[in-house]
Write an enzyme that holds these catalytic residues in place. Sequence first.
Site, short mmCIF file in Angstrom:
data_model
loop_
_atom_site.label_atom_id
_atom_site.label_comp_id
_atom_site.label_asym_id
_atom_site.label_seq_id
_atom_site.Cartn_x
_atom_site.Cartn_y
_atom_site.Cartn_z
CG LEU A 1 -25.67 94.71 -63.24
CD1 LEU A 1 -24.45 93.81 -63.51
CD2 LEU A 1 -26.82 94.33 -64.16
CG HIS B 1 -29.87 92.66 -63.05
ND1 HIS B 1 -29.99 93.74 -62.22
CD2 HIS B 1 -30.78 92.85 -64.04
CE1 HIS B 1 -30.91 94.56 -62.70
NE2 HIS B 1 -31.41 94.05 -63.80
N GLY C 1 -35.62 86.94 -66.46
CA GLY C 1 -36.20 86.77 -65.13
C GLY C 1 -37.71 86.59 -65.20
CE LYS D 1 -38.20 92.81 -61.34
NZ LYS D 1 -39.12 93.87 -61.81
CB SER E 1 -37.18 96.22 -59.16
OG SER E 1 -37.31 97.25 -60.12
NE ARG F 1 -38.82 101.85 -64.00
CZ ARG F 1 -38.79 101.16 -65.14
NH1 ARG F 1 -38.88 99.85 -65.12
NH2 ARG F 1 -38.67 101.78 -66.31
P1 AMP Z 1 -33.89 94.89 -66.35
O1 AMP Z 1 -32.50 95.39 -66.14
O2 AMP Z 1 -34.87 95.37 -65.34
O3 AMP Z 1 -34.35 95.06 -67.78
O4 AMP Z 1 -33.83 93.31 -66.13
C1 AMP Z 1 -32.95 92.50 -66.86
C2 AMP Z 1 -33.30 91.05 -66.63
O5 AMP Z 1 -33.18 90.74 -65.25
C3 AMP Z 1 -34.75 90.71 -67.04
O6 AMP Z 1 -34.78 89.45 -67.65
C4 AMP Z 1 -35.45 90.72 -65.71
O7 AMP Z 1 -36.60 89.89 -65.69
C5 AMP Z 1 -34.38 90.14 -64.80
N1 AMP Z 1 -34.66 90.52 -63.40
C6 AMP Z 1 -34.90 91.75 -62.92
N2 AMP Z 1 -35.19 91.69 -61.59
C7 AMP Z 1 -35.14 90.38 -61.25
C8 AMP Z 1 -35.35 89.67 -60.02
N3 AMP Z 1 -35.68 90.29 -58.89
N4 AMP Z 1 -35.21 88.33 -60.05
C9 AMP Z 1 -34.90 87.67 -61.20
N5 AMP Z 1 -34.67 88.30 -62.38
C10 AMP Z 1 -34.80 89.62 -62.41
#
Ligand code: AMP
Length: 281
Positions: A31, A35, A146, A148, A184, A186
């Site tokens: 996170l 997140h 998000g 993003k 991110s 990543r």
């Molecule tokens: P992930 O863990 O990458 O699958 O992301 C989980 C959730 O967090 C998804 O809905 C993403 O779009 C959101 N998310 C990831 N990075 C960001 C960010 N920089 N700003 C806003 N939401 C994000």
Amino acid sequence: MIISKVADLRQELKSKDPGAKVGLVPTMGYLHRGHLSLIERARAENDIVVLSIFVNPTQFAPNEDFDSYPRDLEKDCKLAYQSGANYIFAPSDKEMYGANYSTYVNVDGNISRGLCGKSRPNHFRGVTTIVSKLFNIVNPSNAYFGMKDAQQLSIINRMVKDLNYNINIVPCPIVRDENGLALSSRNAYLTDEAKKQALILSRSLKEAKTLYLEGENNAQELKRYIRGKINSMSLAKIDYVEIVDQETLENIDYINRPSIIALAVYFGKSRLLDNIVLEDK
Ligand code: AMP
């Protein structure tokens, strides 16, 4: 409370007031503030907040980074509780995809085929499958995603409409670092130099938006501008830079409706996403 079994989470939620509003925040963990902004929003708008942490194998291709995807459940739990999560659902692969697992949810058509769908053909099928499962397990009033991941958000909105899920999808703004880089998980793979060069993504998107607001409606021109900027960075390798209708994700040539400029660019082994919304002028 951390829960790893579907039955336990169901039991726990069943024991609550049936009128309680449940907010779901699906994530793959590791996170960051992006997140956490989703969890905080969910905290403000619901009685119960469920955060799921699951690195979903079905959304990774065999050549992708499933094994090396960063994971730190202990730290995630601390951050999630601080931001207001009540339950952390962190199931095993076996719990989510047991023996003889055979059912997938696929949003068909161009919405899934373009942009990231081109270089990651089965990715969104994995995403919509796991998100459907989470919706069925948690039965939330609200689910937080998000902006993003703009294509993911559009596809989930499509799925919710098409499959009649009675769930309100809440889009949340992109959270960036102090220099503008979209946060991110990543980003953990980026070298210092790549991190510096990657700032071109948000910068060029912002500049293109200014050109649009000053009167440039030709999508080709704006894309050419952004590509030129990104290609001036030695470590960047463009996957795509596209301008698409915000709802359908169809490519557009002349910008005369709410659209997004979306891009994916490799810096070394990190594939970074970013986008910016072009509202109606
Ligand atoms: P992930 O863990 O990458 O699958 O992301 C989980 C959730 O967090 C998804 O809905 C993403 O779009 C959101 N998310 C990831 N990075 C960001 C960010 N920089 N700003 C806003 N939401 C994000």
